[in-house]
Design a protein around this motif. Structure first.
Motif, PDB file in Angstrom:
ATOM      1  N   VAL A   1      -2.723   1.763  -8.361  1.00  0.00           N
ATOM      2  CA  VAL A   1      -4.192   2.399  -8.359  1.00  0.00           C
ATOM      3  C   VAL A   1      -4.111   3.701  -7.811  1.00  0.00           C
ATOM      4  CG1 VAL A   1      -6.572   2.036  -7.364  1.00  0.00           C
ATOM      5  CG2 VAL A   1      -5.213   0.185  -7.964  1.00  0.00           C
ATOM      6  N   LEU A   2      -2.810   3.927  -7.069  1.00  0.00           N
ATOM      7  CA  LEU A   2      -3.012   5.295  -6.547  1.00  0.00           C
ATOM      8  C   LEU A   2      -3.253   6.364  -7.467  1.00  0.00           C
ATOM      9  CD1 LEU A   2      -2.484   6.605  -3.440  1.00  0.00           C
ATOM     10  CD2 LEU A   2      -0.009   6.406  -4.163  1.00  0.00           C
TER      11      LEU A   2
ATOM     12  N   TYR B   1      -4.614   5.965   0.213  1.00  0.00           N
ATOM     13  CA  TYR B   1      -3.810   5.010   0.298  1.00  0.00           C
ATOM     14  C   TYR B   1      -4.487   4.017  -0.760  1.00  0.00           C
ATOM     15  CZ  TYR B   1      -1.743   6.272   5.003  1.00  0.00           C
ATOM     16  OH  TYR B   1      -1.084   6.903   5.945  1.00  0.00           O
ATOM     17  N   ALA B   2      -3.619   3.603  -1.334  1.00  0.00           N
ATOM     18  CA  ALA B   2      -4.165   2.194  -2.503  1.00  0.00           C
ATOM     19  C   ALA B   2      -2.781   1.570  -2.810  1.00  0.00           C
ATOM     20  CB  ALA B   2      -4.804   2.994  -3.732  1.00  0.00           C
ATOM     21  N   GLU B   3      -3.111   0.374  -3.507  1.00  0.00           N
ATOM     22  CA  GLU B   3      -2.018  -0.227  -4.091  1.00  0.00           C
ATOM     23  C   GLU B   3      -1.475   0.704  -5.050  1.00  0.00           C
ATOM     24  OE1 GLU B   3      -2.147  -4.464  -5.280  1.00  0.00           O
ATOM     25  OE2 GLU B   3      -4.389  -4.142  -4.938  1.00  0.00           O
TER      26      GLU B   3
ATOM     27  N   ILE C   1       0.891  -1.250  -0.061  1.00  0.00           N
ATOM     28  CA  ILE C   1      -0.010  -0.038   0.205  1.00  0.00           C
ATOM     29  C   ILE C   1       0.957   1.225   0.085  1.00  0.00           C
ATOM     30  CG2 ILE C   1      -1.777   1.254   1.474  1.00  0.00           C
ATOM     31  CD1 ILE C   1      -2.688  -1.417   2.711  1.00  0.00           C
TER      32      ILE C   1
ATOM     33  N   ALA D   1      -6.695   7.052  -7.986  1.00  0.00           N
ATOM     34  CA  ALA D   1      -7.346   7.327  -7.076  1.00  0.00           C
ATOM     35  C   ALA D   1      -7.346   8.800  -6.204  1.00  0.00           C
ATOM     36  CB  ALA D   1      -7.020   6.437  -5.607  1.00  0.00           C
TER      37      ALA D   1
ATOM     38  N   PRO E   1     -12.966   0.095  -5.220  1.00  0.00           N
ATOM     39  CA  PRO E   1     -12.294   0.783  -6.458  1.00  0.00           C
ATOM     40  C   PRO E   1     -13.352   1.165  -7.592  1.00  0.00           C
ATOM     41  CG  PRO E   1     -11.727  -1.576  -6.322  1.00  0.00           C
ATOM     42  CD  PRO E   1     -12.521  -1.304  -4.944  1.00  0.00           C
TER      43      PRO E   1
ATOM     44  N   LEU F   1      -8.694   4.602   2.148  1.00  0.00           N
ATOM     45  CA  LEU F   1      -7.980   3.732   1.665  1.00  0.00           C
ATOM     46  C   LEU F   1      -8.890   2.943   0.616  1.00  0.00           C
ATOM     47  CD1 LEU F   1      -5.934   1.127   1.785  1.00  0.00           C
ATOM     48  CD2 LEU F   1      -6.972   0.132   3.552  1.00  0.00           C
ATOM     49  N   VAL F   2      -8.162   2.816  -0.772  1.00  0.00           N
ATOM     50  CA  VAL F   2      -8.866   2.009  -1.663  1.00  0.00           C
ATOM     51  C   VAL F   2      -8.632   0.606  -1.881  1.00  0.00           C
ATOM     52  CG1 VAL F   2      -9.202   1.987  -4.343  1.00  0.00           C
ATOM     53  CG2 VAL F   2      -8.954   4.218  -2.993  1.00  0.00           C
TER      54      VAL F   2
END
Ligand code: BES
Ligand code: ZN
Length: 600
Positions: free
Chosen positions: A223-224, A218-220, A206, A227, A277, A256-257
């Motif tokens: 993906v950030l 926050y995301a992988e 993350i 997002a 997501p 947080l996604v």
């Protein structure tokens, strides 16, 4: 005025009137190999009845390694007993206390099937290289990962030490979230008193991106960027909410996604909203969800439903506030569209629900509180507040709500507490106007009072006309306008078409507007449902891809329900579910098992 203790809570074994948990210190190892959290929870107690001989906790599927009690200087083994497990409530854990004990430590390990946790393999993440873990504690799933008094009537602070593999990041709905550093040992502190259903944890690969001074996402890593673009208006929403309802009392607001198996749209974990997501539409058109979860920082997290029968106090208020924030940030028309679509959702829900589930102050005795989580408390609750706003005027109603949040801040209250406060601070002063609000009908009876507001939107009205024309064989207007329509207008267009549509008309619709191929999850869902109802085969592949890749219950439940209506559909549902089930969250599995049948 004080809030009533609201016990018994039919969804908890706890005895907070005698012994009450006020602080929890967690020490947990995150083990992806065994899919367990293990370690200890040290519970700090208040003892309103010093002679009460035991602490009662809620658990579900926990294996208990031992218990000790003490008073801060010495620990001693404590006799304890795990009772029989109830299918809805889990098992009570009772721990004997000696006079003067004010602490209990429970050593435990969670079950790999914990209802409040989902353990994802690397293949179920966006990055494909690291596993992922997240919790979903509402309504009564905190007990599956922490032995706790799992009732919203009890509020506690907490701290935690969490150990993960060194390359992963752990986050909690608390202070202490890392914005970059890894290493495998993470410390958290939740200084504000919260109910157990707001305890939250996640771990995975993350990364973080700031959105503003007090907020971030926050995301992988892959993906950030999307997002961060989608949620760029978060600080504006916070500023609007504070202007209307008073200070944001949780310091930071981060999002947080999660991976797409997250079974909800969003979850208002304090300081760290968890989000699906599927709201990353690329054009901010679904960010009312963030307004919603942010609004819970007042309605829900600050002033909390004392029992799950009072859930509408959380969600009805939040839905009302969500639309006020949408209006502030995106304008009147955007908010009006959300309200119109919301009333449509409510009417659809009213056509399906039993009378008892149409009551805001719902009776959930003997039932899983997740069953009460229909659209009804959201939309009927929001209409009640809107009708008060219309009757008393915005200025007075806003002032009332702001005072309500201050008055009950960090408390858990019942429907009766709200009604008493309403009577005293808004309604009571004006007998004539009061007579025009059927308040008892609103909260205690099924259906909608005839005085319920009917939101209207110019834009959606125009779209409804385009839908009529399209239906009557004049598609030009819709075909010209569709590319310029917002997501909400497109949804309205689809909803206003006859149902079921003949196959050739579904094919024409799909060809003209590229609906099967839409990457907007709301639009794809709406069309897939219509395609199923009309028996259109052109979106079969997309349906399977959708159901296998997305685990959001709001989408998958209606699609499976529609599928199983025919024998051929039932066969397809089983085949698709066999592929999808391993990737679904325990809550989604529970829902779909009831529709399709377990296993395939
Ligand atoms: N708190 C709810 C989610 C929830 C409710 C989880 C009951 C478990 C039990 C959250 O705030 C919510 O309402 N989410 C909605 C999205 C919102 C925009 C209406 C959802 O997930 O659909
Ligand atoms: Zn909500």
């Amino acid at each position: 005025m004080t809030s009533s203790p609201a016990f018994p809570d039919v969804h908890s074994y706890a005895n907070p009137g005698h012994v009450r948990v006020r602080h929890v210190a967690l020490d947990l190892d995150v083990d992806f190999r065994t899919k367990t959290l293990s370690g200890s929870a040290t519970l700090h107690l208040d003892r309103p009845d010093p002679s009460a001989p035991r602490l009662l906790l809620d658990t579900r599927g926990l294996s208990i390694g031992g218990a000790e009690s003490g008073n801060g200087s010495a620990w001693a083994p404590a006799p304890h007993e795990l009772g029989a497990a109830d299918p809805i409530l889990g098992a009570p854990l009772s721990v004997e206390l000696r006079p003067g004990d004010d602490r209990v430590r429970v050593r435990y390990t969670t079950s790999p099937a914990a209802s409040g946790l989902q353990w994802l393999s690397p293949g179920q993440t966006a990055g494909k290289h690291h596993p992922f873990l997240f919790s979903q504690s509402q309504a009564i799933h905190a007990r599956s990962w922490v032995p706790v008094q799992d009732t919203p009537a009890v509020r506690l602070t907490y701290e935690a030490v969490v150990r993960t593999p060194p390359e992963l990041v752990a986050l909690m709905g608390a202070a202490g979230n890392s914005t970059g550093e890894r290493g495998g040992t993470y410390r958290f502190r939740m200084p504000q008193r919260i109910p157990a259903y707001l305890m939250a944890i996640a771990a995975g690969d993350i990364a973080f991106a700031p959105l503003g001074g007090r907020s971030g996402v926050y995301a992988e890593p892959s993906v950030l960027p999307a997002a961060a673009r989608e949620f760029a208006d978060t600080e504006k929403m916070m500023a609007s909410a504070e202007r209307l309802y008073g200070p944001y009392r949780w310091d930071r607001y981060d999002i947080l996604v999660l991976p797409p198996s997250f079974p909800f749209g969003g979850m208002e974990n304090p300081r760290l909203t968890f989000a699906t997501p599927t709201v990353l539409a690329g054009d901010k058109s679904l960010v009312a969800l963030i307004a919603h979860e942010l609004a819970h920082s007042w309605s829900g997290n600050l002033v909390t439903n004392a029992t799950w029968s009072d859930f509408w106090l959380n969600e009805g208020f939040t839905t009302y506030i969500e639309r006020r924030l949408v209006e502030e940030v995106y304008g009147r028309e955007a908010a009006a569209m959300e309200a119109v679509l919301g009333r449509q959702d409510l009417e659809e829900e009213l056509s399906r629900l039993d009378d008892r589930d149409e009551i805001l102050h719902i009776d959930l005795a003997g039932r899983d509180p997740d069953e009460g989580a229909t659209r009804l408390p959201y939309e009927k609750g929001a209409l009640l507040l809107r009708s008060l706003e219309e009757l008393y005027g915005r200025e007075d109603f806003d002032r009332f709500l702001r005072r309500y949040f201050d008055h009950f801040a960090f408390q858990s209250i019942t429907t009766a507490d709200f009604l008493a406060y309403l009577g005293e601070h808004l309604i009571g002063r004006d007998g004539e106007r009061a007579a025009s609000i059927p308040i008892e009908e609103w909260t205690e009876r099924p259906g909608l009072p005839s005085v319920a507001p009917r939101p209207a939107s110019e834009a959606l009205h125009r779209v409804a006309r385009a839908a009529e024309a399209w239906t009557a064989g004049r598609p030009e207007e819709a075909e010209g306008a569709f590319p310029g329509w917002t997501t909400q207008e497109r949804l309205q267009f689809l909803r206003r078409l006859p149902s079921p549509l003949p196959v050739d008309r579904l094919a024409a619709l799909d060809a003209a507007f590229g609906l099967s191929a839409s990457r907007n999850a709301e639009i794809a869902f709406q069309f897939l449902l219509m395609a199923l109802k009309g028996g259109y085969p052109g979106s079969d592949a997309r349906l399977e891809e959708f159901l296998v890749s997305i685990g959001r219950r709001k989408f998958i439940k209606p699609l499976y329900e529609e599928l199983v209506k025919t024998e051929a559909g039932r066969v397809r549902a089983r085949a698709i579910y066999a592929k999808a089930r391993p990737g679904y969250h325990p809550i989604a599995v529970d829902t779909v098992d009831r529709i399709v049948g377990p296993g395939a």
